[in-house]
Design a protein around this motif. Structure first.
Motif, PDB file in Angstrom:
ATOM      1  N   PHE A  84       1.041  -1.329   0.123  1.00 55.39           N
ATOM      2  CA  PHE A  84       0.306  -0.119  -0.142  1.00 55.39           C
ATOM      3  C   PHE A  84       0.637   1.199  -0.024  1.00 55.39           C
ATOM      4  O   PHE A  84       0.690   2.386  -0.418  1.00 55.39           O
ATOM      5  N   LEU A  85       1.852   0.837   0.989  1.00 58.83           N
ATOM      6  CA  LEU A  85       3.038   2.518   0.769  1.00 58.83           C
ATOM      7  C   LEU A  85       3.858   2.761  -0.331  1.00 58.83           C
ATOM      8  O   LEU A  85       4.170   4.259  -0.364  1.00 58.83           O
ATOM      9  N   LEU A  86       4.343   0.796  -0.497  1.00 55.95           N
ATOM     10  CA  LEU A  86       4.868   1.930  -1.851  1.00 55.95           C
ATOM     11  C   LEU A  86       4.372   2.811  -3.187  1.00 55.95           C
ATOM     12  O   LEU A  86       5.683   3.795  -3.220  1.00 55.95           O
ATOM     13  N   PRO A  87       3.426   2.564  -3.276  1.00 53.59           N
ATOM     14  CA  PRO A  87       3.200   3.924  -4.660  1.00 53.59           C
ATOM     15  C   PRO A  87       2.530   5.120  -3.947  1.00 53.59           C
ATOM     16  O   PRO A  87       3.394   6.165  -5.728  1.00 53.59           O
ATOM     17  N   LEU A  88       2.719   5.274  -2.499  1.00 54.44           N
ATOM     18  CA  LEU A  88       3.083   6.349  -2.335  1.00 54.44           C
ATOM     19  C   LEU A  88       4.191   6.769  -2.003  1.00 54.44           C
ATOM     20  O   LEU A  88       4.537   8.351  -1.695  1.00 54.44           O
ATOM     21  N   THR A  89       5.015   6.532  -2.038  1.00 50.70           N
ATOM     22  CA  THR A  89       6.642   6.838  -2.196  1.00 50.70           C
ATOM     23  C   THR A  89       6.642   7.465  -3.213  1.00 50.70           C
ATOM     24  O   THR A  89       7.897   8.334  -3.212  1.00 50.70           O
ATOM     25  N   ARG A  90       7.504   6.854  -4.745  1.00 46.18           N
ATOM     26  CA  ARG A  90       7.735   7.724  -5.672  1.00 46.18           C
ATOM     27  C   ARG A  90       7.216   6.562  -7.138  1.00 46.18           C
ATOM     28  O   ARG A  90       5.763   5.788  -6.494  1.00 46.18           O
ATOM     29  N   PRO A  91       7.420   7.595  -7.959  1.00 49.98           N
ATOM     30  CA  PRO A  91       6.342   6.839  -9.115  1.00 49.98           C
ATOM     31  C   PRO A  91       6.337   5.346  -9.473  1.00 49.98           C
ATOM     32  O   PRO A  91       5.503   4.403 -10.188  1.00 49.98           O
ATOM     33  N   THR A  92       7.714   5.057  -9.409  1.00 49.81           N
ATOM     34  CA  THR A  92       7.903   3.487  -9.703  1.00 49.81           C
ATOM     35  C   THR A  92       7.151   2.381  -8.730  1.00 49.81           C
ATOM     36  O   THR A  92       7.677   1.271  -8.663  1.00 49.81           O
ATOM     37  N   GLY A  93       6.947   2.895  -7.533  1.00 45.62           N
ATOM     38  CA  GLY A  93       6.761   1.973  -6.650  1.00 45.62           C
ATOM     39  C   GLY A  93       5.786   1.505  -7.082  1.00 45.62           C
ATOM     40  O   GLY A  93       5.253  -0.163  -6.726  1.00 45.62           O
ATOM     41  N   ILE A  94       4.495   1.514  -7.641  1.00 43.17           N
ATOM     42  CA  ILE A  94       3.610   0.571  -8.129  1.00 43.17           C
ATOM     43  C   ILE A  94       3.841  -0.599  -9.288  1.00 43.17           C
ATOM     44  O   ILE A  94       3.437  -1.685  -9.343  1.00 43.17           O
ATOM     45  N   LEU A  95       5.280  -0.362  -9.647  1.00 42.46           N
ATOM     46  CA  LEU A  95       6.086  -1.488 -10.294  1.00 42.46           C
ATOM     47  C   LEU A  95       5.877  -2.997  -9.259  1.00 42.46           C
ATOM     48  O   LEU A  95       6.339  -3.797 -10.200  1.00 42.46           O
ATOM     49  N   VAL A  96       6.360  -2.750  -8.461  1.00 47.50           N
ATOM     50  CA  VAL A  96       6.617  -3.530  -7.687  1.00 47.50           C
ATOM     51  C   VAL A  96       5.613  -4.860  -7.088  1.00 47.50           C
ATOM     52  O   VAL A  96       5.818  -5.693  -6.516  1.00 47.50           O
ATOM     53  N   VAL A  97       4.269  -4.589  -7.887  1.00 43.98           N
ATOM     54  CA  VAL A  97       3.688  -5.046  -7.866  1.00 43.98           C
ATOM     55  C   VAL A  97       4.334  -6.835  -9.435  1.00 43.98           C
ATOM     56  O   VAL A  97       3.347  -8.060  -8.505  1.00 43.98           O
ATOM     57  N   VAL A  98       4.701  -6.282  -9.905  1.00 54.11           N
ATOM     58  CA  VAL A  98       5.295  -7.060 -10.876  1.00 54.11           C
ATOM     59  C   VAL A  98       6.441  -8.282  -9.861  1.00 54.11           C
ATOM     60  O   VAL A  98       5.821  -9.339 -10.599  1.00 54.11           O
TER      61      VAL A  98
ATOM     62  N   PHE B  52      -3.557  -6.032  -4.395  1.00 53.97           N
ATOM     63  CA  PHE B  52      -4.385  -5.024  -3.965  1.00 53.97           C
ATOM     64  C   PHE B  52      -3.947  -4.371  -3.481  1.00 53.97           C
ATOM     65  O   PHE B  52      -4.756  -3.093  -4.053  1.00 53.97           O
ATOM     66  N   GLY B  53      -3.380  -3.853  -2.496  1.00 52.72           N
ATOM     67  CA  GLY B  53      -2.383  -3.463  -1.996  1.00 52.72           C
ATOM     68  C   GLY B  53      -1.984  -2.555  -2.759  1.00 52.72           C
ATOM     69  O   GLY B  53      -1.677  -0.677  -2.766  1.00 52.72           O
ATOM     70  N   PHE B  54      -1.504  -2.671  -3.509  1.00 53.84           N
ATOM     71  CA  PHE B  54      -1.012  -1.615  -5.008  1.00 53.84           C
ATOM     72  C   PHE B  54      -1.783  -0.521  -5.285  1.00 53.84           C
ATOM     73  O   PHE B  54      -1.273   0.537  -5.554  1.00 53.84           O
ATOM     74  N   LEU B  55      -2.903  -1.416  -5.387  1.00 53.29           N
ATOM     75  CA  LEU B  55      -3.812  -0.574  -6.031  1.00 53.29           C
ATOM     76  C   LEU B  55      -4.533   0.729  -5.053  1.00 53.29           C
ATOM     77  O   LEU B  55      -5.063   2.028  -5.508  1.00 53.29           O
ATOM     78  N   ALA B  56      -4.849  -0.232  -4.238  1.00 59.06           N
ATOM     79  CA  ALA B  56      -5.011   0.766  -2.639  1.00 59.06           C
ATOM     80  C   ALA B  56      -4.605   1.851  -2.541  1.00 59.06           C
ATOM     81  O   ALA B  56      -5.082   3.021  -2.983  1.00 59.06           O
ATOM     82  N   GLY B  57      -2.915   1.463  -2.520  1.00 60.91           N
ATOM     83  CA  GLY B  57      -1.658   3.234  -3.058  1.00 60.91           C
ATOM     84  C   GLY B  57      -1.772   3.688  -3.889  1.00 60.91           C
ATOM     85  O   GLY B  57      -1.505   5.120  -3.384  1.00 60.91           O
ATOM     86  N   TYR B  58      -2.241   2.953  -4.828  1.00 60.95           N
ATOM     87  CA  TYR B  58      -2.222   4.101  -6.318  1.00 60.95           C
ATOM     88  C   TYR B  58      -3.421   5.469  -5.768  1.00 60.95           C
ATOM     89  O   TYR B  58      -3.227   6.139  -6.416  1.00 60.95           O
ATOM     90  N   GLY B  59      -4.318   4.539  -5.237  1.00 59.84           N
ATOM     91  CA  GLY B  59      -5.712   5.303  -5.787  1.00 59.84           C
ATOM     92  C   GLY B  59      -6.030   6.582  -4.654  1.00 59.84           C
ATOM     93  O   GLY B  59      -6.286   7.151  -4.902  1.00 59.84           O
ATOM     94  N   SER B  60      -5.245   6.207  -3.328  1.00 59.09           N
ATOM     95  CA  SER B  60      -4.912   6.930  -2.801  1.00 59.09           C
ATOM     96  C   SER B  60      -4.072   7.726  -2.609  1.00 59.09           C
ATOM     97  O   SER B  60      -4.735   8.950  -2.539  1.00 59.09           O
ATOM     98  N   TYR B  61      -3.220   8.070  -3.444  1.00 60.61           N
ATOM     99  CA  TYR B  61      -2.651   8.697  -3.901  1.00 60.61           C
ATOM    100  C   TYR B  61      -2.747   9.660  -4.688  1.00 60.61           C
ATOM    101  O   TYR B  61      -2.901  10.841  -4.624  1.00 60.61           O
ATOM    102  N   LEU B  62      -3.841   9.390  -5.765  1.00 68.53           N
ATOM    103  CA  LEU B  62      -4.507  10.374  -7.088  1.00 68.53           C
ATOM    104  C   LEU B  62      -5.755  10.760  -5.681  1.00 68.53           C
ATOM    105  O   LEU B  62      -5.943  12.227  -6.038  1.00 68.53           O
TER     106      LEU B  62
END
Length: 380
Positions: free
Chosen positions: A185-199, A224-234
């Motif tokens: 959840f927190l990785l996409p809130l850290t920097r743009p490449t955070g969402i990539l760690v889902v791979v 799904f934590g990545f999606l929730a984190g990125y949604g929280s960023y937006l």
């Protein structure tokens, strides 16, 4: 878990990490006496507080650090250049600032130092589960000696990102879904490449399913934590600026001009970065240094497939390739700090005294990098 925390190698690494980070801070403090400070480099960049003249503390808050300190105090606002930066680090600085009696620079350095220590601890734990403690110990030393690893003690996101990434993969491997989900959840809130760690997470789940024929349902929540984190960023950007995509607009101001669309044109990317460019030693978009490190990364990526755990190899590819192929390799030598499987591969390759042939020259380069960075003469 307690037994691992008391592991003599872990305690030794904590002491080494703190000594290295204190040495870096001391070197930054001494930089004004060792290298002439570039007042031009200071004044042409965003400075916080706004209009503040350069003084001794300026060496500790160069370049991006000013943006994070600004956000910690003022948060996001419409049409501000600071919208390009992600919210987790400014939030942590603001929280830690209360303990530091409002001294957010001190708070930022403390947060980064703590995250650096945790990064090293969890890197050791993760590598020890896939290889052994000797390799894990060397991996951490090789990370600390990397020429730009001083960034994981500054007011930059490298330390937070590396901590969350190593924690996530460690907890996933240890079947601890709740903390893994929190990190995702927190990785996409850290920097743009955070969402990539889902791979690499999906790769880990795939190989576990293939090996065992089933998966713990709780682990399926982690992606799904990545999606929730990125949604929280937006959502943060929408509430603060009125535009969920304000961060993307602000990023266009910077010279790097990274875009995922560049990955659709690899030939053009190669020609513009390696053929049709006026190379400089370390310019923003024309750096020979960044290109050399990309070539080194590419060689290691090609050689490491059979040596690395498949999840770590996937992490190496996604966090090393995407930042390179989306733009002009700007700051690439800094981005490599979070690509920790590089250091694992080197630890597997360099054994005994041969590791000194890496540690000594890289440490010397890091000292030079610290002095040039702190004097506002170079930003990776």
């Amino acid at each position: 878990m307690i037994g691992r925390a008391l592991n003599p190698r872990v305690k030794k690494l904590v002491v080494i990490t703190l000594l290295v980070k204190l040495a870096v801070l001391g070197l930054i403090g001494a930089s004004t006496y060792l290298v002439p400070f570039s007042f031009t480099g200071h004044d042409v960049n965003f400075v916080y507080p706004i209009g503040e003249p350069a003084y001794w503390a300026s060496a500790f808050k160069t370049w991006d650090a000013n943006h994070y300190l600004y956000l910690a105090d003022n948060w996001y606002s419409p049409f501000h250049i600071g919208n390009a930066f992600y919210p987790l680090l400014p939030f942590l600085i603001r929280v830690a600032g209360y303990l530091a009696l409002g001294h957010n620079l001190v708070a930022g350095l403390a947060v980064s130092t703590l995250c650096t220590v945790l990064s090293v601890v969890y890197l050791f734990r993760l590598v020890a589960t896939t290889h052994d403690e000797e390799v894990a110990f060397r991996s951490c030393l090789i990370l600390l000696a990397f020429p730009t690893s001083f960034y994981i003690g500054l007011v930059y996101t490298e330390s937070v990102f590396l901590m969350l990434a190593t924690m996530l993969l460690y907890y996933l491997k240890e079947n601890r879904s709740a903390p893994a989900l929190a990190c995702a959840f927190l990785l996409p809130l850290t920097r743009p490449t955070g969402i990539l760690v889902v791979v690499p997470v999906l790769v880990a789940l795939f190989f576990e399913l293939r090996a065992q024929g089933k998966l713990d349902p709780k682990k399926l929540l982690v992606p799904f934590g990545f999606l929730a984190g990125y949604g929280s960023y937006l959502l943060v950007m929408l509430l603060a600026t009125g535009d969920a995509f304000a961060g993307f607009d602000a990023q266009k101001v910077f010279q790097a001009s990274n875009s995922l669309l560049n990955m659709l044109h690899p030939v053009n990317w190669f020609l513009s970065n390696f053929v049709y460019t006026e190379f400089t030693l370390n310019g923003f978009t024309t750096s020979i240094v960044n290109r050399v490190f990309f070539v080194v990364y590419a060689v290691i990526a090609a050689l490491s497939y059979r040596k690395l755990d498949k999840t770590q190899f996937a992490y190496l590819l996604i966090t090393g390739l995407v930042p390179a192929l989306t733009g002009s390799l700007t700051s690439y030598v800094r981005y490599l700090v979070i690509v920790f499987p590089i250091f694992v591969y080197l630890a597997l390759t360099l054994r005994g005294k041969t590791v000194l042939f890496y540690l000594v020259p890289c440490s010397i380069l890091q000292v030079a990098g610290v002095l040039l960075h702190a004097s506002n003469r170079w930003v990776a």
